[in-house]
Design a protein around this motif. Structure first.
Motif, PDB file in Angstrom:
ATOM      1  N   ASP A   1       0.501  -1.095  -0.014  1.00  0.00           N
ATOM      2  CA  ASP A   1       0.314   0.262   0.291  1.00  0.00           C
ATOM      3  C   ASP A   1       1.337   1.059  -0.081  1.00  0.00           C
ATOM      4  OD1 ASP A   1      -2.878  -1.109   0.212  1.00  0.00           O
ATOM      5  OD2 ASP A   1      -1.820  -1.958   2.108  1.00  0.00           O
TER       6      ASP A   1
ATOM      7  N   LYS B   1       1.417   0.539  -4.704  1.00  0.00           N
ATOM      8  CA  LYS B   1       0.231   1.652  -5.059  1.00  0.00           C
ATOM      9  C   LYS B   1       0.761   2.978  -4.724  1.00  0.00           C
ATOM     10  CE  LYS B   1      -3.006  -1.434  -3.288  1.00  0.00           C
ATOM     11  NZ  LYS B   1      -4.240  -1.691  -3.005  1.00  0.00           N
ATOM     12  N   ARG B   2       1.701   2.917  -4.209  1.00  0.00           N
ATOM     13  CA  ARG B   2       2.242   4.690  -3.848  1.00  0.00           C
ATOM     14  C   ARG B   2       3.056   4.357  -3.047  1.00  0.00           C
ATOM     15  NH1 ARG B   2      -0.388   8.164   2.083  1.00  0.00           N
ATOM     16  NH2 ARG B   2       1.041   9.888   1.288  1.00  0.00           N
TER      17      ARG B   2
END
Ligand code: GLP
Length: 242
Positions: A128, A192-193
């Motif tokens: 994430d 994702k980030r």
């Protein structure tokens, strides 16, 4: 890619610790990509405090570390396994050790180990949030200049400049491992980030090159331009374009 100068290392560490905290609060099954090095010490110190204050349960959180030295055992004082346990994991009782992952740098079969690690990232991931430091030569993880942007987890040779930079943690330069297992650039870009941190004047040159916008394997961190959600968090002294 967003460049954010937060002025001081303390403020920058607080920002990143808080972003990790928010991620854990939003999803107690989050997958976090973690990094080591001096840069991350302040982040983990603040994160430990924030997690204690908020009484968060970490038992379903999965973590993956970027890299680990080859040639020293995991219980060596300078292994990244020891670093992570001393600075982060041992300070909070609810981590599930089975969900904490670092490459096994002392594995007998390193080829199987790198494959196992990449497969595990694909199975349990994506991250994430992936946090990153940066080497003085622009490396991310242990992906040294010249590394293909398509690289997956692999055995890597450390450059002379990285051995020199990391020798401050060992009694002599000769004791610094010459190889490591590192997530590849492509493995990192699966997150994702991504949040990269750089503090201090020794990182100013790498940050200046990154700011130029040129995407080149000579500067591994420039691969991050190929990702849609990247923040570069710096302090005054790492930010040459103040
Ligand atoms: C090490 C690590 C990197 C880290 C970098 C910077 O070689 N493999 O993941 O980002 O060097 O370390 P420091 O934060 O100590 O400057």
């Amino acid at each position: 890619m967003k460049f954010i100068n937060l002025g001081t290392e303390k403020e920058a560490c607080h920002y990143v610790a808080n972003e990790l905290l928010k991620q854990i609060i939003t999803d107690n099954k989050s997958v976090l990509g973690l990094a080591t090095g001096g840069t991350m010490v302040g982040v983990y110190e603040q994160l430990v405090n924030l997690i204690k204050i908020n009484k968060l349960d970490l038992s379903n959180i999965t973590t993956f570390n970027l890299d680990e030295y080859i040639g020293i055992d995991s219980d060596h004082p300078e292994s990244y396994y020891t670093y992570m346990h001393d600075i982060l994991f041992n300070h909070l009782s609810s981590w599930n050790e089975e969900k904490i992952h670092l490459p096994h740098g002392s594995a007998n079969d390193l080829n199987s180990e790198v494959e196992r690690y990449e497969n595990l990232i694909d199975k349990e991931g994506p991250m994430d949030i992936q946090i990153l430091g940066i080497g003085e030569n622009g490396h991310i993880g242990f992906n040294e200049p010249g590394t293909s942007f398509d690289s997956l987890t692999s055995v890597v040779d450390l450059t002379e400049s990285t051995i020199e930079a990391n020798s401050r943690y060992f009694e002599t330069k000769e004791e610094v491992p010459k190889q490591a297992i590192s997530m590849g650039i492509q493995s990192i870009l699966k997150a994702k980030r991504i949040i990269l941190l750089a503090f201090g004047p020794k990182k100013a040159e790498a940050i200046q090159k990154l700011l130029s916008g040129e995407i080149t394997t000579d500067l591994p961190a420039s691969a991050l331009y190929n990702h849609p959600n990247v923040e570069i968090i710096v302090d005054n002294s790492a930010y040459s374009n103040k």
